[in-house]
Write a protein that holds these residues in place. Structure first.
Motif, mmCIF file in Angstrom:
data_model
loop_
_atom_site.group_PDB
_atom_site.id
_atom_site.type_symbol
_atom_site.label_atom_id
_atom_site.label_comp_id
_atom_site.label_asym_id
_atom_site.label_seq_id
_atom_site.Cartn_x
_atom_site.Cartn_y
_atom_site.Cartn_z
ATOM 1 N N PRO A 162 -16.179 6.419 -42.566
ATOM 2 C CA PRO A 162 -15.096 7.143 -43.243
ATOM 3 C C PRO A 162 -14.553 8.286 -42.408
ATOM 4 O O PRO A 162 -15.280 8.900 -41.613
ATOM 5 N N SER A 163 -13.281 8.543 -42.597
ATOM 6 C CA SER A 163 -12.613 9.627 -41.871
ATOM 7 C C SER A 163 -12.720 10.929 -42.659
ATOM 8 O O SER A 163 -12.577 10.944 -43.874
ATOM 9 N N ILE A 164 -12.962 11.998 -41.945
ATOM 10 C CA ILE A 164 -13.002 13.322 -42.557
ATOM 11 C C ILE A 164 -11.812 14.136 -42.071
ATOM 12 O O ILE A 164 -11.193 13.821 -41.055
ATOM 13 N N ILE A 165 -11.501 15.187 -42.804
ATOM 14 C CA ILE A 165 -10.287 15.963 -42.529
ATOM 15 C C ILE A 165 -10.660 17.414 -42.257
ATOM 16 O O ILE A 165 -11.436 18.026 -43.002
ATOM 17 N N ILE A 166 -10.096 17.956 -41.206
ATOM 18 C CA ILE A 166 -10.324 19.353 -40.856
ATOM 19 C C ILE A 166 -9.522 20.262 -41.783
ATOM 20 O O ILE A 166 -8.442 19.887 -42.259
ATOM 21 N N GLY A 167 -10.065 21.424 -42.069
ATOM 22 C CA GLY A 167 -9.313 22.448 -42.785
ATOM 23 C C GLY A 167 -8.429 23.160 -41.779
ATOM 24 O O GLY A 167 -8.857 24.101 -41.111
ATOM 25 N N ALA A 427 -11.371 24.999 -55.452
ATOM 26 C CA ALA A 427 -11.535 23.910 -56.418
ATOM 27 C C ALA A 427 -10.365 22.931 -56.334
ATOM 28 O O ALA A 427 -9.207 23.329 -56.145
ATOM 29 N N ASN A 428 -10.683 21.653 -56.455
ATOM 30 C CA ASN A 428 -9.688 20.572 -56.463
ATOM 31 C C ASN A 428 -8.915 20.461 -55.161
ATOM 32 O O ASN A 428 -7.809 19.924 -55.135
ATOM 33 N N ASN A 429 -9.504 20.964 -54.092
ATOM 34 C CA ASN A 429 -8.872 20.850 -52.779
ATOM 35 C C ASN A 429 -9.003 19.402 -52.300
ATOM 36 O O ASN A 429 -10.100 18.864 -52.168
ATOM 37 N N LYS A 430 -7.882 18.765 -52.026
ATOM 38 C CA LYS A 430 -7.887 17.344 -51.680
ATOM 39 C C LYS A 430 -8.636 17.064 -50.374
ATOM 40 O O LYS A 430 -9.291 16.022 -50.225
ATOM 41 N N VAL A 431 -8.522 17.976 -49.423
ATOM 42 C CA VAL A 431 -9.230 17.797 -48.150
ATOM 43 C C VAL A 431 -10.734 17.762 -48.387
ATOM 44 O O VAL A 431 -11.452 16.893 -47.880
ATOM 45 N N VAL A 432 -11.218 18.714 -49.174
ATOM 46 C CA VAL A 432 -12.654 18.790 -49.439
ATOM 47 C C VAL A 432 -13.117 17.584 -50.249
ATOM 48 O O VAL A 432 -14.202 17.029 -50.006
ATOM 49 N N LYS A 433 -12.315 17.156 -51.221
ATOM 50 C CA LYS A 433 -12.682 15.980 -52.025
ATOM 51 C C LYS A 433 -12.836 14.753 -51.131
ATOM 52 O O LYS A 433 -13.757 13.947 -51.321
ATOM 53 N N ASN A 434 -11.946 14.598 -50.166
ATOM 54 C CA ASN A 434 -12.066 13.470 -49.244
ATOM 55 C C ASN A 434 -13.385 13.525 -48.485
ATOM 56 O O ASN A 434 -14.073 12.515 -48.324
ATOM 57 N N PHE A 453 -12.241 9.902 -53.494
ATOM 58 C CA PHE A 453 -11.054 9.558 -52.700
ATOM 59 C C PHE A 453 -9.813 9.517 -53.584
ATOM 60 O O PHE A 453 -8.717 9.859 -53.144
ATOM 61 N N GLY A 454 -9.995 9.119 -54.834
ATOM 62 C CA GLY A 454 -8.874 9.148 -55.771
ATOM 63 C C GLY A 454 -8.380 10.562 -55.987
ATOM 64 O O GLY A 454 -7.170 10.813 -56.051
ATOM 65 N N ALA A 455 -9.322 11.510 -56.086
ATOM 66 C CA ALA A 455 -8.956 12.922 -56.265
ATOM 67 C C ALA A 455 -8.323 13.504 -55.014
ATOM 68 O O ALA A 455 -7.648 14.533 -55.079
ATOM 69 N N ALA A 456 -8.549 12.852 -53.869
ATOM 70 C CA ALA A 456 -8.016 13.348 -52.593
ATOM 71 C C ALA A 456 -6.676 12.722 -52.233
ATOM 72 O O ALA A 456 -6.118 13.027 -51.183
ATOM 73 N N VAL A 463 -7.463 9.539 -46.066
ATOM 74 C CA VAL A 463 -7.844 9.135 -47.421
ATOM 75 C C VAL A 463 -7.525 7.653 -47.636
ATOM 76 O O VAL A 463 -8.339 6.903 -48.188
ATOM 77 N N ASP A 464 -6.348 7.225 -47.192
ATOM 78 C CA ASP A 464 -5.968 5.820 -47.337
ATOM 79 C C ASP A 464 -6.938 4.923 -46.573
ATOM 80 O O ASP A 464 -7.323 3.853 -47.051
ATOM 81 N N TYR A 465 -7.322 5.365 -45.391
ATOM 82 C CA TYR A 465 -8.288 4.600 -44.594
ATOM 83 C C TYR A 465 -9.607 4.460 -45.343
ATOM 84 O O TYR A 465 -10.189 3.364 -45.416
ATOM 85 N N ASN A 466 -10.064 5.546 -45.911
ATOM 86 C CA ASN A 466 -11.327 5.521 -46.640
ATOM 87 C C ASN A 466 -11.247 4.636 -47.879
ATOM 88 O O ASN A 466 -12.196 3.926 -48.223
#
Length: 574
Positions: A162-167, A427-434, A453-456, A463-466
């Motif tokens: 899975p791909s992760i996202i930098i802040g 809270a509810n940060n899409k990057v962190v949820k991913n 991933f749905g929340a992200a 996210v799409d990749y994951n």
């Protein structure tokens, strides 16, 4: 006489047993006459399960009327293991029970569906049906020949990466700065009054220009001079007035720059000028902000009429409001406005790298987060993000980005802890949820990952990749294809292959320029499905040369079943 009676009973019972045994043995012998149709013809794993559907035609005069038959499909592994599906029981016409009845004279077509979890040993296996027949007290066990091969496990080739996202940091090396000031004129005048020259705005502008010129990290870019006349009076007069005001403002600012030794006053291109003869737009904005009586009526006049003379006449006709307009609005429009633009140039990459290690306290959060991206080594990156966590403990990005590095290092427990802290801070940060979803996916918690991933959704292509990986794991290949979109990655090619889009899968693999061994392996799978033996062997050879572990996989991969006995294939997978 008594002895004779006992003998009769024994002979009768013996005859019954022999009869029962003969009936069961006859069914055992005739089992080869049962016709089986298995769907799919080669069993395949999908969503971690191996489904099977068996349609069997039991011939006439096979099923004894007094027999109960338990049929169990069994996958027998080449390595000696096995996995049984759920059994199904059938009975003859004279058996008292609630099982499916098979008539003796006519025979019957019966159907069976079952599912078992996929196991690695199933890659090289065969499907058999194991029978236990019972008539009275006699039992006979027997087994069919192999009725299907299994298990095609191409779906298990999905790479759980899975791909992760930098802040992301908001560092900008060059930031725009500006300073505004204005001078105001009397009605029908272009003379700059002494009090206007000494206003606080003008003094602040002069200081800004001087400081920017002297500062090593700043560069003056230009000065915009905007000169206006208020929209009252004849248009030709206002045009001349606005031009004169532009000239006066231009001369004024250049003299001040010359006095302060700012040499840019000599550069004509440094000054950007424009003139507005009748500032109706400024008039409208000022009216909207005012509390003038009948302002809505005046604004309606502006909306209804575009001719300046008509506008002026209609507004003057509103006598109750015009005096207020003349006192409060029009004087603010008789002006020249200066906008000084400058660039503030931030620290160089070399300076940031040095300070990040030697004296990070001199860096703000954006500089510190950006500096981490200048290092290749994960250890260096992690050290900087750990510093960010301490210096800026309320910023979620330090924790998220530290978790990102830990994830890449395979330290999932520590990474999850940092992601959870980032989640608490934002809270509810899409990057962190991913990123939390990536942890769950790596840990095999597919359903939990799917929710995260749905929340992200919307956080990026990662996210799409994951989501595509999850869809493959759940056997939803069309959704996987949609999730991966235009990506030419191995997983995207695999999704298309599993969905039956063989040509699209091949296109993606041909466009993939990485040295990933799985690119060649999937090319071999596609070639095998197209019955192109030469391409199969050449691509398989290339894949195994890049990754020797693929030899063992290929040796039991049912995609290559037709080649198992070929010497060329054997030489590759040895």
């Amino acid at each position: 006489m008594e002895k004779t009676f006992r003998t009769v009973i024994v002979l009768t019972l013996a005859g019954f047993v022999v009869s029962s045994c003969a009936s069961l043995n006859k069914m055992k012998k005739m089992e080869k006459n049962i016709a089986y149709k298995v769907t799919p013809e080669i069993l395949e794993t999908r969503g971690g399960q191996v489904d099977v559907k068996i349609d069997a035609t039991i011939p006439a005069k096979y099923f004894n009327k007094k027999v109960t038959l338990v049929a169990t499909p069994v996958l027998k592994f080449a390595n000696g293991g096995e996995k049984a599906y759920e059994a199904k029981t059938f009975q003859g016409e004279k058996v008292q029970g609630n099982n499916e009845v098979v008539p003796y004279v006519e025979g019957k077509s019966v159907s069976y569906s079952g599912v078992v979890p996929f196991e690695e040993g199933m890659r090289s296996s065969g499907l058999y049906v194991r029978f236990v027949g019972t008539k009275g007290s006699k039992t006979v066990e027997y087994e069919s020949d192999k009725i299907a091969d299994g298990v095609l496990a191409t779906a298990t080739l999905v790479s759980n990466t899975p791909s992760i996202i930098i802040g992301a940091d908001n560092f900008e090396r060059i930031t725009k700065e500006e300073q505004e000031a204005a001078i105001y004129y009397l009605i029908n005048s272009s003379q700059i009054r002494s009090k206007e020259m000494k206003s606080g705005e003008i003094k602040a502008m002069e200081k800004f220009i001087k400081d920017a010129k002297e500062a090593e990290d700043m560069e003056l870019k230009n000065i915009m001079i905007q000169s206006y006349a208020s929209p009252d009076g004849p248009v030709d007069l206002n045009e001349k007035l606005a031009d004169n005001r532009e000239g006066a403002a231009d001369k004024f600012v250049k003299n001040r720059m010359k006095k302060n030794k700012v040499e840019e006053y000599k550069d004509l291109d440094f000054f950007k000028k424009y003139v507005v003869a009748e500032d109706w737009e400024g008039f409208k904005k000022a009216m909207e902000k005012s509390n003038i009586r009948d302002k809505e009526l005046i604004l309606r006049v502006l909306a209804m009429h575009s001719d300046p003379e008509v506008r002026e006449r209609e507004i003057k006709n509103i006598s109750s409001a015009f005096s207020a307009v003349a006192d409060q609005i029009l004087p603010k429009l008789r002006r020249s406005k200066f906008i000084v633009n400058a660039d503030r140039i931030g620290k160089s990459d070399d300076e940031l790298r040095e300070l990040a290690k030697s004296n990070p306290s001199e860096l703000n959060v954006e500089e510190l987060l950006y500096s981490a991206t200048l290092f290749e080594n994960n250890g260096d990156k992690l050290a900087i993000y750990e510093t960010a966590k301490k210096q800026f403990s309320n910023d979620w990005r330090g924790f998220n980005d530290a978790g990102m590095v830990l994830f890449e290092m395979g330290k999932l427990v520590e990474a999850k802890s940092d992601f959870q802290k980032a989640d608490q801070l934002s809270a509810n940060n899409k990057v962190v949820k991913n990123n939390l979803g990536a942890i769950e996916l790596k840990n095999g918690n597919i359903n939990e990952a799917e929710v995260l991933f749905g929340a992200a959704t919307g956080a990026g292509e990662e996210v799409d990749y994951n989501k595509g990986i999850v869809a493959i794991m759940k056997g939803d290949y069309n959704t996987a294809v949609q999730s991966f979109g235009q990506c030419n990655c191995v997983n995207a090619a695999l999704a298309n292959l599993l969905a039956g889009n063989t040509s699209e899968a091949a296109k993606k693999l041909n466009a993939n320029t990485s040295d990933n061994a799985m690119v060649s392996y999937l090319k071999a799978v596609i070639a095998a499905r197209n019955n192109d033996i030469n391409a199969t062997l050449s691509n398989l050879k290339a894949a195994c040369a890049k990754n020797a572990e693929l030899k063992q996989l290929a040796a039991t991969d049912m995609e290559f079943a037709k080649l198992f006995d070929k010497p060329d294939f054997q030489s590759i997978v040895k």
